[in-house]
Design an enzyme around this catalytic site. Structure first.
Site, short mmCIF file in Angstrom:
data_model
loop_
_atom_site.label_atom_id
_atom_site.label_comp_id
_atom_site.label_asym_id
_atom_site.label_seq_id
_atom_site.Cartn_x
_atom_site.Cartn_y
_atom_site.Cartn_z
N ILE A 115 0.88 -1.16 0.00
CA ILE A 115 0.00 0.00 0.00
C ILE A 115 0.91 1.21 0.00
CG2 ILE A 115 -0.23 -0.17 2.52
CD1 ILE A 115 -2.93 1.28 2.27
N SER A 116 0.65 2.15 -0.89
CA SER A 116 1.53 3.30 -1.03
C SER A 116 1.55 4.15 0.24
CB SER A 116 1.07 4.18 -2.20
OG SER A 116 1.26 3.51 -3.43
N ALA A 117 2.58 4.97 0.36
CA ALA A 117 2.69 5.90 1.49
C ALA A 117 1.55 6.90 1.44
CB ALA A 117 4.03 6.62 1.44
#
Length: 281
Positions: A115-117
Site C-alpha cells: 500500500i503506497s505511502a
C-alpha cells in the site's frame, strides 16, 4: 529529462542528517547543474526532496486525522475535499495489523504488493480530484488493499462508479473485506464500488470509459488499453519506467489527442503478470 534523486546514508543520525540536508538545499546547489538540469524542474524537485525529508523523519502518527493534518501542514494536501475523504477512509483498515498504519511510508500487504505511502495517496488524489466529481467514473489499476478505490468511490458518490482491479485473487478478497469495514461500505453494497480480479494492463472495459484512471504500479510504457478506456477530457496518473520511474499525468483532450507531463520521480512495484509478481514471494 533528468530527474533529481538523492541518496542518503540510512545509518546517519536523524537530526544531524535533516539539518545537513537543510544546509545543502539552502546553499544554492542548483549551481551544480548549470546546463543538464532544467532550472524550474530542479527547483520543484528540490522542494519535493525537502518535503520528503521532513516527512521521512517524522516518527509516525497514531490517528488517521492526525495523519491528514500532518499532510496538510506540509502542503501535500491542499484541498478540503481530498482531506475530508482521507479522514473518512481510515487507513488502518487497509494496512496489515503488524504494520504501523499512519506512518508515512509504503507498507507490505503480501504477494510482493504494497500500500503506497500516505503522501503518495494524497498527491494522486490531488492530481485527480477534478476528474472525481460526483457521477464520474474511476478505474484503480493494481487496487491492492482497496484504499484508494474506496477514496475514489467516496468522491464520485453513489451515482458514480469506482472500479478496482487487481490480479492477485487473495488481495481482491482481502480488499473487499477491508472496504466492508470502512465508510465506503454502502457504496460497495450498492454496486457503485466494485473490486475485481483482472490483469491491470488491459483495464476493465466493462465500465469504460473512465474520467479517471489511476495506476498503482510502474509500466515500461503507458498501456494502450488504458489510453483507449480513458474518456476524452479524462486524466490518468501512472508511474512509467523501470529502474528510474516518473509519475506521469496523462490528459486526453476532447479531440482524443494525448498530452502528458512528468509530475515527480517515484519508485513503484512493476506492473506485470501475476506469475511474475509471485515469483519472488
Amino acid at each position: 529529462m533528468p530527474t533529481l534523486r538523492l541518496s542518503l546514508p540510512l545509518s546517519a543520525p536523524r537530526t544531524s542528517l535533516l539539518h545537513s540536508s537543510r544546509r545543502f538545499f539552502s546553499a544554492g546547489f542548483s549551481r551544480l547543474f548549470p546546463s543538464c538540469y532544467p532550472r524550474g524542474k530542479l527547483q520543484r524537485d528540490c522542494r519535493r526532496v525537502q518535503l520528503f525529508l521532513k516527512m521521512e523523519f517524522y516518527t509516525g502518527m497514531d490517528k488517521n486525522k492526525a495523519m491528514v493534518e500532518y499532510l496538510q501542514r506540509y502542503g501535500v494536501l491542499r484541498s478540503d475535499r481530498v482531506a475530508e475523504v482521507m479522514e473518512m477512509i481510515d487507513r488502518a483498515l487497509f494496512v496489515p495489523k503488524e504494520n504501523p498504519p499512519y506512518l508515512d511510508s509504503p507498507m507490505p500487504i503480501g504477494y510482493n504488493a504494497t500500500i503506497s505511502a500516505p503522501h503518495m495517496h494524497a498527491l494522486c488524489l490531488e492530481l485527480l480530484k477534478d476528474h472525481l466529481q460526483p457521477g464520474m467514473r474511476a478505474l484503480d489499476v493494481g487496487s491492492g488493499s482497496g484504499y484508494l478505490t474506496a477514496c475514489f468511490a467516496m468522491m464520485v458518490g453513489p451515482e458514480g462508479r469506482a472500479v478496482g482491479i487487481e490480479h492477485i485473487p487473495e488481495l481482491v478478497a482481502a480488499s473487499i473485506e477491508n472496504v466492508k469495514r470502512s465508510a465506503a461500505t454502502p457504496l460497495l453494497e450498492k454496486g457503485s464500488l466494485s473490486l475485481h480480479v483482472a490483469d491491470g494492463r488491459y483495464g476493465w472495459p466493462e465500465a469504460a470509459p473512465y474520467d479517471t484512471i489511476h495506476v498503482g504500479a510502474a509500466a515500461p510504457e503507458i498501456p494502450k488499453a488504458l489510453l483507449d478506456q480513458l474518456k476524452p477530457g479524462g486524466r490518468m496518473v501512472i508511474p512509467v519506467g523501470d529502474l528510474f520511474q516518473d509519475l506521469q499525468v496523462v490528459d486526453k483532450k476532447l479531440d482524443g489527442s494525448i498530452i502528458s507531463r512528468n509530475e515527480t520521480g517515484v519508485r513503484y512495484v512493476p506492473l506485470t503478470s501475476r506469475s511474475a509478481q509471485l515469483q519472488n514471494s
